[in-house]
Design a protein around this motif. Sequence first.
Motif, PDB file in Angstrom:
ATOM      1  N   PRO A  74      21.086 -26.903 -59.626  1.00 57.28           N
ATOM      2  CA  PRO A  74      21.039 -25.479 -59.288  1.00 57.28           C
ATOM      3  C   PRO A  74      21.597 -24.654 -60.447  1.00 57.28           C
ATOM      4  O   PRO A  74      22.521 -25.091 -61.143  1.00 57.28           O
ATOM      5  N   GLY A 116      22.868 -20.641 -61.719  1.00 63.74           N
ATOM      6  CA  GLY A 116      23.336 -19.341 -61.252  1.00 63.74           C
ATOM      7  C   GLY A 116      23.301 -18.317 -62.365  1.00 63.74           C
ATOM      8  O   GLY A 116      23.064 -18.640 -63.530  1.00 63.74           O
ATOM      9  N   GLU A 135      20.596 -18.180 -56.742  1.00 64.67           N
ATOM     10  CA  GLU A 135      20.458 -19.454 -57.451  1.00 64.67           C
ATOM     11  C   GLU A 135      18.994 -19.763 -57.687  1.00 64.67           C
ATOM     12  O   GLU A 135      18.119 -19.310 -56.954  1.00 64.67           O
ATOM     13  N   TYR A 193      19.354 -17.503 -65.719  1.00 67.82           N
ATOM     14  CA  TYR A 193      20.101 -18.427 -64.868  1.00 67.82           C
ATOM     15  C   TYR A 193      20.564 -19.588 -65.737  1.00 67.82           C
ATOM     16  O   TYR A 193      19.829 -20.047 -66.608  1.00 67.82           O
TER      17      TYR A 193
END
Length: 113
Positions: free
Chosen positions: A65, A67, A56, A33
């Motif tokens: 956050p 992704g 997320e 991520y």
Amino acid sequence: MAGGSAIRGSRVGAGPMGEAERGESIARFRVSYWCANGHETKPSFAEDGTVEVPAEWDCPRCGFPAGQDKNKPPMPMKNEPYKTHLAYVKERRTEAEANKVLDIALKKLRGDD
């Protein structure tokens, strides 16, 4: 200090923790991520499919956050500043409406009904 104990810091009955006592560990895989600051985090998930991989993940370094698409990380949410009760009231009513409500309340207090 001669004559120290070889088991200092250990409890009676404590032994090595291994696979035999804990059981077999489950197969895992890692997912990358990326956050808007370019930080990469790789949490691991069980391969048995009991947990769905989230879209997320919170970045442990900056809290933004993160992704799975490195080129398009999710943007952080905007935090609105604290609003007072009066600010919320002013959003709902115009100045004329506020004066009308105030007049009604003052008449009630004075007993002019």
